[in-house]
Structures are given as structure tokens and as C-alpha cells.
Design a protein around this motif. Structure first.
Motif, mmCIF file in Angstrom:
data_model
loop_
_atom_site.group_PDB
_atom_site.id
_atom_site.type_symbol
_atom_site.label_atom_id
_atom_site.label_comp_id
_atom_site.label_asym_id
_atom_site.label_seq_id
_atom_site.Cartn_x
_atom_site.Cartn_y
_atom_site.Cartn_z
ATOM 1 N N UNK A 1 0.741 -1.336 -0.023
ATOM 2 C CA UNK A 1 0.055 0.125 0.084
ATOM 3 C C UNK A 1 0.831 1.223 -0.105
ATOM 4 N N UNK A 2 1.984 1.316 0.596
ATOM 5 C CA UNK A 2 2.992 2.313 0.836
ATOM 6 C C UNK A 2 3.561 2.654 -0.939
ATOM 7 N N UNK B 1 -5.980 16.290 -1.771
ATOM 8 C CA UNK B 1 -5.574 17.186 -0.549
ATOM 9 C C UNK B 1 -4.169 17.241 0.059
ATOM 10 N N UNK B 2 -3.320 16.505 -0.787
ATOM 11 C CA UNK B 2 -1.888 16.275 -0.362
ATOM 12 C C UNK B 2 -2.070 15.337 1.136
ATOM 13 N N UNK B 3 -2.842 14.528 1.362
ATOM 14 C CA UNK B 3 -2.750 13.480 2.547
ATOM 15 C C UNK B 3 -1.588 12.893 2.489
ATOM 16 N N UNK B 4 -0.993 12.870 3.642
ATOM 17 C CA UNK B 4 0.154 12.101 3.465
ATOM 18 C C UNK B 4 0.212 10.603 3.963
ATOM 19 N N UNK B 5 1.360 9.945 3.553
ATOM 20 C CA UNK B 5 1.296 8.529 3.537
ATOM 21 C C UNK B 5 1.156 7.940 5.203
ATOM 22 N N UNK B 6 1.520 8.837 6.029
ATOM 23 C CA UNK B 6 1.401 8.552 7.522
ATOM 24 C C UNK B 6 0.023 8.692 7.865
ATOM 25 N N UNK B 7 -0.579 9.444 7.476
ATOM 26 C CA UNK B 7 -2.063 9.792 7.815
ATOM 27 C C UNK B 7 -2.789 8.736 7.276
ATOM 28 N N UNK B 8 -2.761 8.027 6.248
ATOM 29 C CA UNK B 8 -3.320 7.187 5.487
ATOM 30 C C UNK B 8 -3.062 5.692 6.126
ATOM 31 N N UNK B 9 -1.870 5.471 6.774
ATOM 32 C CA UNK B 9 -1.573 4.483 7.467
ATOM 33 C C UNK B 9 -2.256 4.549 8.426
ATOM 34 N N UNK B 10 -2.439 5.463 9.327
ATOM 35 C CA UNK B 10 -2.867 5.788 10.732
ATOM 36 C C UNK B 10 -4.483 5.393 10.552
#
Length: 195
Positions: free
Chosen positions: A132-133, A147-156
């Protein structure tokens, strides 16, 4: 693999596939070993010889299906499709999987079993999350992530969903429609509106 080992492996696969068909639509507690054996074309003793118990067989069915879905997912991630095409294909697969697995079948998964939970979490951490990363990186490179959502936010967010679904009290509420809604929220709440 010699002929004996090949036949043994085929028999094991027949048993796994037979219970997979039964367990997706019916409550596991209602399915007897004789019925599984009859569906697979083997003796009830074969089930005990291969798996030891009906409960262990049920876990193996889930692991077997998880590996099959995981392998398909990995192939798709490594394909030449665009990020958008991959997301559309993932959404379609998600909807199809939700329709295949009805609410009764969902109750079969032993979310409260610590060994089961550990296996699922380990598989997610070692196999699914790294893939997924890669997908997220592709989406960012193609400027497709909303909206430029970060990979970290998606993983959380994903870890929160996994934890919620692993909660036995939540498992009762995971109807087919609820799982579809959660899939829709995940795919299009993060990655933008479906066209």
C-alpha cells in the motif's frame, strides 16, 4: 513432488475449497465435518489427519483466502496500471468480496482468537502495508492523492480501521452494506470523489 505428495496436496486443497464455499454464506457452527468431507469428496478422517480439528481448518481457510487475495493485490500493485486504474480495480474487488461474504459468513472469522489476530496483523504489517505504501507513493507521484494527504495519515487511518474490525463487538455490526460503506469511505474519502 512425487505422486503421493501431489495427491495429498490436491486433497488438502479440495477440503480448503469446500469449506471456503460453505463458510462464506453459512455460520461455521452449523457446518459439520461430514458435510465438509462430502463436499470435498474425502473421508471425515482426512479432515482430522490434515488439520486436526474443524476450528483449525476454519483458520486455514481464512489464511488460504488471505494469501490468494494478497497475491492478486501484489500483482495488481506491480502492474503497469495508473494509480487511478489501480484504485478503481481495488474498489471493484472490495465490493465483490463484500458481496461474496455475507454477514453470516463474517461471523465465522475468529477475531477474538489471539493467534488469529496476531497472524492477520503480521500479514498486514509484512505484506499488505508495504504494498500500500508503494501505491501511495505512485498516487503522490501522479498527483492523484486528494488534498496532499500524507502516507503517514493514510496508514494511521488504515490501522484504525483494522483495529476496529478486529474488535469482536464491532464484528456483529459489520453487515455487507456496512462493509461496502466503509470501503467506499476508504477509497473515495481519502482519494477523492468517484467520477
Amino acid at each position: 513432488m512425487n505422486g503421493f505428495e501431489k495427491r495429498r496436496q490436491q486433497k488438502k486443497e479440495q477440503i480448503l475449497q469446500s469449506l471456503t464455499k460453505l463458510i462464506m454464506t453459512r455460520n461455521f457452527k452449523e457446518i459439520g465435518v461430514r458435510e465438509i468431507a462430502q463436499q470435498a469428496g474425502v473421508s471425515p478422517a482426512s479432515i482430522y489427519n490434515f488439520f486436526g480439528s474443524k476450528e483449525r481448518l476454519a483458520k486455514e481457510v481464512f489464511y488460504y483466502e488471505m494469501d490468494n487475495i494478497g497475491n492478486d493485490f501484489i500483482q495488481m500493485i506491480h502492474s503497469d496500471l495508473t494509480f487511478k486504474e489501480k484504485m478503481e480495480r481495488m474498489y471493484e474487488l472490495s465490493v465483490n468480496n463484500q458481496e461474496t461474504l455475507n454477514s453470516e459468513g463474517m461471523k465465522n472469522f475468529m477475531f477474538e482468537d489471539p493467534a488469529f489476530k496476531e497472524h492477520v496483523e503480521q500479514y498486514a504489517g509484512e505484506v499488505i502495508i508495504p504494498e500500500i505504501m508503494k501505491l501511495i507513493e505512485q498516487g503522490q507521484a501522479e498527483n492523484q492523492i486528494n488534498g496532499g494527504v500524507s502516507a503517514e495519515a493514510i496508514m494511521m487511518y488504515m490501522q484504525g480501521l483494522i483495529a476496529m474490525m478486529g474488535n469482536p463487538s464491532m464484528a456483529e455490526k459489520l453487515t455487507v452494506n456496512m462493509r461496502k460503506e466503509l470501503g467506499n469511505l476508504f477509497f473515495y474519502g481519502i482519494f477523492g470523489k468517484k467520477e
